[in-house]
Design a protein around this motif. Sequence first.
Motif, short mmCIF file in Angstrom:
data_model
loop_
_atom_site.label_atom_id
_atom_site.label_comp_id
_atom_site.label_asym_id
_atom_site.label_seq_id
_atom_site.Cartn_x
_atom_site.Cartn_y
_atom_site.Cartn_z
N UNK A 57 41.53 65.73 -16.43
CA UNK A 57 41.40 64.28 -16.57
C UNK A 57 39.96 63.88 -16.85
N UNK A 58 39.02 64.48 -16.12
CA UNK A 58 37.61 64.20 -16.36
C UNK A 58 37.24 64.54 -17.80
N UNK A 59 37.65 65.72 -18.24
CA UNK A 59 37.33 66.15 -19.61
C UNK A 59 37.92 65.20 -20.66
N UNK A 60 39.19 64.86 -20.49
CA UNK A 60 39.85 64.01 -21.49
C UNK A 60 39.35 62.57 -21.43
N UNK A 61 39.19 62.02 -20.23
CA UNK A 61 38.68 60.65 -20.13
C UNK A 61 37.27 60.59 -20.72
N UNK A 62 36.49 61.64 -20.50
CA UNK A 62 35.14 61.66 -21.01
C UNK A 62 35.06 61.80 -22.52
N UNK A 63 35.94 62.61 -23.09
CA UNK A 63 35.88 62.84 -24.53
C UNK A 63 36.66 61.81 -25.35
N UNK A 64 37.78 61.34 -24.83
CA UNK A 64 38.62 60.41 -25.58
C UNK A 64 38.53 58.97 -25.08
N UNK A 65 38.15 58.82 -23.81
CA UNK A 65 38.19 57.51 -23.18
C UNK A 65 39.46 57.36 -22.36
N UNK A 66 39.39 56.47 -21.38
CA UNK A 66 40.53 56.26 -20.48
C UNK A 66 41.75 55.74 -21.24
N UNK A 67 41.55 54.70 -22.04
CA UNK A 67 42.68 54.06 -22.73
C UNK A 67 43.35 55.00 -23.73
N UNK A 68 42.58 55.86 -24.37
CA UNK A 68 43.12 56.74 -25.41
C UNK A 68 43.72 58.03 -24.85
N UNK A 69 43.61 58.24 -23.55
CA UNK A 69 44.16 59.45 -22.92
C UNK A 69 45.47 59.10 -22.23
N UNK A 70 46.50 59.81 -22.58
CA UNK A 70 47.80 59.57 -21.94
C UNK A 70 48.07 60.61 -20.86
N UNK A 71 49.01 60.28 -20.00
CA UNK A 71 49.43 61.28 -19.01
C UNK A 71 50.05 62.49 -19.69
N UNK A 72 50.70 62.27 -20.82
CA UNK A 72 51.24 63.40 -21.59
C UNK A 72 50.13 64.33 -22.06
N UNK A 73 49.00 63.74 -22.50
CA UNK A 73 47.85 64.56 -22.92
C UNK A 73 47.36 65.43 -21.78
N UNK A 74 47.21 64.83 -20.61
CA UNK A 74 46.71 65.57 -19.44
C UNK A 74 47.69 66.65 -19.04
N UNK A 75 48.97 66.31 -18.99
CA UNK A 75 49.99 67.29 -18.63
C UNK A 75 49.98 68.47 -19.59
N UNK A 76 49.81 68.19 -20.87
CA UNK A 76 49.78 69.25 -21.87
C UNK A 76 48.61 70.21 -21.65
N UNK A 77 47.43 69.65 -21.37
CA UNK A 77 46.25 70.48 -21.14
C UNK A 77 46.42 71.33 -19.88
#
Length: 101
Positions: free
Chosen positions: A7-27
């Motif tokens: 979550x830290x990595x994705x929120x940091x690289x994509x932003x909170x709004x552009x990161x979905x729970x599906x994205x996090x689950x996939x990673x």
Amino acid sequence: MLILEASVDLFGSRGFAATSLDDIASVVGVAKQTLLYWFPSKDELLDSVLAQTALDAPYVTAVKLVVQMLRERSPDAVAAFVDREHRSLRESGTVSINFIW
């Protein structure tokens, strides 16, 4: 822990709004339902990320305030807060760069 790190990595690289729970689950390699078991919403996941990083980041309180202001959709308050914090850091000699806002 893997969920928070991803979550830290994705929120940091994509932003909170552009990161979905599906994205996090996939990673992380789990189903979205698994995330929702531990974190009933993306906002609660963000709160957990901020709480975890409080151990490592001295300005996490500032980040929490900015997130709260963004949630309330108050861009003027965010801008004033960032300007005030930047001025404080510059005056203390902690930062030597300028923000262009």
